[in-house]
Enzyme design. Structure first.
Site, mmCIF file in Angstrom:
data_model
loop_
_atom_site.group_PDB
_atom_site.id
_atom_site.type_symbol
_atom_site.label_atom_id
_atom_site.label_comp_id
_atom_site.label_asym_id
_atom_site.label_seq_id
_atom_site.Cartn_x
_atom_site.Cartn_y
_atom_site.Cartn_z
ATOM 1 N N HIS A 68 0.829 -1.204 0.000
ATOM 2 C CA HIS A 68 0.000 0.000 0.000
ATOM 3 C C HIS A 68 0.864 1.255 0.000
ATOM 4 O O HIS A 68 1.937 1.280 0.600
ATOM 5 C CB HIS A 68 -0.940 0.006 1.213
ATOM 6 C CG HIS A 68 -2.114 -0.876 1.003
ATOM 7 N ND1 HIS A 68 -3.341 -0.398 0.632
ATOM 8 C CD2 HIS A 68 -2.247 -2.221 1.059
ATOM 9 C CE1 HIS A 68 -4.168 -1.401 0.466
ATOM 10 N NE2 HIS A 68 -3.530 -2.523 0.730
ATOM 11 N N PRO A 69 0.369 2.308 -0.648
ATOM 12 C CA PRO A 69 1.114 3.573 -0.670
ATOM 13 C C PRO A 69 0.892 4.377 0.605
ATOM 14 O O PRO A 69 -0.088 4.169 1.323
ATOM 15 C CB PRO A 69 0.494 4.301 -1.867
ATOM 16 C CG PRO A 69 -0.931 3.826 -1.865
ATOM 17 C CD PRO A 69 -0.865 2.369 -1.438
ATOM 18 N N SER A 116 -6.268 3.802 -5.936
ATOM 19 C CA SER A 116 -5.719 4.611 -4.843
ATOM 20 C C SER A 116 -5.797 6.099 -5.152
ATOM 21 O O SER A 116 -6.089 6.907 -4.268
ATOM 22 C CB SER A 116 -4.267 4.212 -4.556
ATOM 23 O OG SER A 116 -4.212 2.968 -3.908
ATOM 24 N N GLU A 148 -9.405 7.150 -4.577
ATOM 25 C CA GLU A 148 -9.733 7.126 -3.155
ATOM 26 C C GLU A 148 -9.093 8.303 -2.418
ATOM 27 O O GLU A 148 -9.757 8.980 -1.623
ATOM 28 C CB GLU A 148 -9.283 5.798 -2.539
ATOM 29 C CG GLU A 148 -10.091 4.618 -3.037
ATOM 30 C CD GLU A 148 -9.394 3.268 -2.923
ATOM 31 O OE1 GLU A 148 -10.008 2.276 -3.341
ATOM 32 O OE2 GLU A 148 -8.240 3.205 -2.435
ATOM 33 N N PHE A 152 0.864 3.557 6.898
ATOM 34 C CA PHE A 152 -0.428 3.774 7.527
ATOM 35 C C PHE A 152 -1.505 3.484 6.503
ATOM 36 O O PHE A 152 -1.472 3.994 5.381
ATOM 37 C CB PHE A 152 -0.533 5.224 8.001
ATOM 38 C CG PHE A 152 -1.877 5.603 8.560
ATOM 39 C CD1 PHE A 152 -2.259 5.184 9.830
ATOM 40 C CD2 PHE A 152 -2.761 6.376 7.811
ATOM 41 C CE1 PHE A 152 -3.498 5.541 10.353
ATOM 42 C CE2 PHE A 152 -3.995 6.746 8.332
ATOM 43 C CZ PHE A 152 -4.362 6.316 9.602
ATOM 44 N N VAL A 155 -10.219 5.442 3.220
ATOM 45 C CA VAL A 155 -10.474 6.881 3.281
ATOM 46 C C VAL A 155 -11.811 7.297 2.673
ATOM 47 O O VAL A 155 -12.206 8.455 2.820
ATOM 48 C CB VAL A 155 -9.321 7.692 2.629
ATOM 49 C CG1 VAL A 155 -8.018 7.472 3.384
ATOM 50 C CG2 VAL A 155 -9.181 7.372 1.151
#
Length: 174
Positions: free
Chosen positions: A72-73, A89, A92, A124, A128
């Protein structure tokens, strides 16, 4: 109850993986394992398919789970600013206003991203959708102080939530 345009249980392995392999960020192995384990009619709804995909993640063990988390970024991170996020992503993060951070917010995200990765060894992760950047920053600031086991579990739960939201989005694309 939402449904896919084409039932996942009728798809070939290649088409299934092509269609659902990106639901979990850069982790098509999850869709591959779900298909290989055998799809039931439950997989023909987003919620049912989510349960089957989630089971593959949960059964994969901590090494594979950590790899999934690391795929994940960062939120409002370098990949976002350089245009290198996946399409999902990008959508989002933009929907949460992370592409419109003030300079102060951006600096805070960068500092939190570094602290978080240094502490936990993965970025993290937060679903979102439906949140604004101020709420995301508050959540980030609270979670950075979690103990490693609690945060690992929370990050996995957030990944599952993101996957479920992406599955539901696929039903909207008809």
């Amino acid at each position: 109850m939402s449904a896919f345009a084409i039932s996942p249980t009728t798809l070939s392995r290649e088409t299934f993986v092509s269609t659902f392999g990106g639901v979990y960020e850069h982790s098509s192995w999850i869709a591959e394992r779900a298909f290989d384990a055998g799809l039931t009619k439950a997989a023909d709804t987003p919620d049912g398919l989510s349960v089957l995909l989630r089971a593959q993640v949960e059964a994969a063990g901590e090494v594979a789970q950590l790899s999934l988390l690391r795929a994940h970024p960062d939120l409002a991170g370098k990949l976002a600013t350089s245009g290198q996020l996946t399409a999902a992503s990008t959508t989002e993060q933009a929907g949460a206003g992370l592409d419109a951070c003030t300079d102060d917010e951006f600096e805070r995200f960068q500092a939190l991203n570094k602290t978080y990765v240094d502490r936990f060894g993965f970025p993290f992760i937060l679903a979102v959708a439906g949140r604004q950047r101020t709420e995301i920053l508050e959540n980030f600031e609270q979670r950075v102080d979690n103990d490693p086991d609690t945060e690992f579990r929370e990050a996995l739960d957030q990944v599952h939530r993101i996957a479920l939201l992406r599955l539901h989005a696929l039903t909207q694309e008809r």
